[in-house]
Design an enzyme around this catalytic site. Structure first.
Site, mmCIF file in Angstrom:
data_model
loop_
_atom_site.group_PDB
_atom_site.id
_atom_site.type_symbol
_atom_site.label_atom_id
_atom_site.label_comp_id
_atom_site.label_asym_id
_atom_site.label_seq_id
_atom_site.Cartn_x
_atom_site.Cartn_y
_atom_site.Cartn_z
ATOM 1 C CG HIS A 121 -1.922 0.998 1.366
ATOM 2 N ND1 HIS A 121 -1.654 2.310 1.720
ATOM 3 C CD2 HIS A 121 -3.267 0.915 1.196
ATOM 4 C CE1 HIS A 121 -2.800 2.988 1.757
ATOM 5 N NE2 HIS A 121 -3.781 2.165 1.435
ATOM 6 C CG ASP A 198 0.340 -2.523 6.247
ATOM 7 O OD1 ASP A 198 -0.585 -2.695 7.067
ATOM 8 O OD2 ASP A 198 0.196 -1.863 5.200
ATOM 9 C CD GLN A 201 -6.682 -4.647 3.646
ATOM 10 O OE1 GLN A 201 -7.604 -5.443 3.571
ATOM 11 N NE2 GLN A 201 -6.872 -3.344 3.677
ATOM 12 C CE LYS A 224 -7.740 -0.793 6.308
ATOM 13 N NZ LYS A 224 -8.148 -0.439 4.946
ATOM 14 C CB CYS A 362 -3.732 3.242 -1.548
ATOM 15 S SG CYS A 362 -4.823 4.644 -1.263
#
Length: 404
Positions: A121, A198, A201, A224, A362
């Protein structure tokens, strides 16, 4: 097994209509929906004990402080951090990444190298580019293949004694690919590099164990995973958080201030300047409690079932191409219809009450790799149904007829 009727009843927004049609919400990778149990916690905070936290001697401040710090412990337990003070509240994943990137400004030298992946991202690309501009360090990229997977043999070639940092997402927001982060972390540590993952997700679908992964930094956002927007967390190993300088100066992050010198507070307050999103932090803990009560194993199994069902149904549509075909992926499908712009399809689907995401998500380098302007992305959560997927498929077929 999940009780879908009960779960869907927990989410008030799922009963609304859009353009006169029942809402079909397939934009979960951007933001998940919020259950009534979390909404009630937010209302309770502002109705009953809204006050600033830490150092207040009055009852409301103490109650807010206790609940805010209890939520930190909930987050610590969920991610299996060794210490509660290794959990830093932030405004979200982007804030968390920038906090770490800013801290490494004083630790990197011009001859150093840092590595990101081609699946990132923008939030896990731009801060590191800015870090390289400040320090003179070199940014290198792990390439991807046509299936949307990282080429690990190329990663092996990029690693060297010059590598100081490696950044990779746990799961690609654009393609749904689940990256082999444990292997990536182990290889980085062999050359003495730190790793930031990260997890934005990943956290809605799986339950990361930061100690088992031996990751140095792990970041996530509440919105999220059934929580509110504007709050997230940075996990960092204690030794790394002690090495990094504060990201912002202000109240709360200090031990003592004079005009001659300021000393900083201990972890976690060193990185939590100013009045935080108190209600958001408490609600983050409530959202984690809700998802754990639902059960991550059941969530993962059901979402995989939805992914398989949707993939089969979508591939039956002539001219539809799916991007990201790794065997290891979560419930995200990015696709296009031949010779039709994704935005046009998304607009027509919206008229039918179906919410999908269109564009580059993104993750523009991924789209550049496939030589496309963007995709239509349908992302599923544990409160979605196969009937909703059938509605999506019918909507795509109608859009194709209208736009061909």
């Amino acid at each position: 097994m999940l009780d879908l009727n009960k779960i869907r009843a927990d989410f008030p927004i799922l009963s609304r209509q859009v353009n006169g049609k029942p809402l079909v919400y397939f934009d979960n990778a951007a933001t998940s929906q919020t259950p009534q149990q979390v909404i009630d916690v937010i209302v309770d905070y502002y109705s009953n004990y809204n006050a600033n936290i830490h150092r207040g001697v009055h009852a409301l401040s103490q109650e807010a402080t206790d609940k805010y710090e209890a939520a930190r412990h909930t987050i610590q337990k969920h991610f299996n951090a060794k210490h509660a003070h290794e959990i830093i509240y932030t405004s979200g994943t982007t804030h968390s990444i920038n906090l770490v990137a800013n801290g490494f400004t004083s630790l990197l030298k011009p001859e150093d190298e840092i590595i990101v992946s081609a699946l990132e991202h923008h939030s896990n690309i731009v801060p590191w580019q800015m870090l390289c501009e400040r320090t003179g360090a070199t940014l290198k990229v792990i390439p991807m293949n046509l299936e949307g997977e990282l080429v690990i043999t190329e990663y092996d070639q990029l690693l060297s004694s010059k590598t100081q940092l490696v950044f990779v997402n746990h799961i690609s927001n654009a393609l749904g690919t689940i990256n082999p982060i444990k292997e990536i972390i182990e290889k980085a540590h062999r050359v003495g590099a730190a790793v930031l993952v990260d997890g934005a997700q990943a956290c809605p679908h799986i339950k990361p164990d930061v100690q088992a992964l031996d990751v140095d930094f792990y970041v996530a956002s509440a919105h999220k995973m059934c929580g509110p927007t504007g709050v997230g967390m940075l996990y960092g190993k204690e030794e790394w958080l002690n090495k990094l300088p504060p990201y912002q100066g202000g109240g709360e992050m200090i031990a003592e201030v004079t005009f001659e010198k300021t000393t900083y507070a201990d972890l976690p307050h060193k990185f939590e300047a100013g009045t935080p999103n108190i209600c958001g932090g408490i609600a983050f803990g409530a959202a984690i409690d809700y998802m754990n009560a639902t059960g991550f194993e059941a969530i993962a199994a059901y979402e995989h079932e939805l992914l398989d069902y949707a993939t089969q149904k979508l591939l039956d549509i002539e001219g539809l191409k799916i991007y990201g075909t790794s065997k290891h992926k979560t419930s995200v499908i990015s696709f296009n219809l031949e010779n039709i712009h994704p935005y046009d399809v998304g607009t027509i689907l919206d008229k039918m009450g179906i919410a999908v995401r269109t564009g580059h998500h993104c993750a523009q380098p991924i789209m550049d790799y496939f030589k496309i302007p963007g995709t239509i992305r349908a992302s599923f959560a544990f409160y979605n149904t196969k009937e909703e997927i059938d509605a999506l498929v019918n909507g795509i077929k109608k859009a194709k007829l209208m736009l061909s």
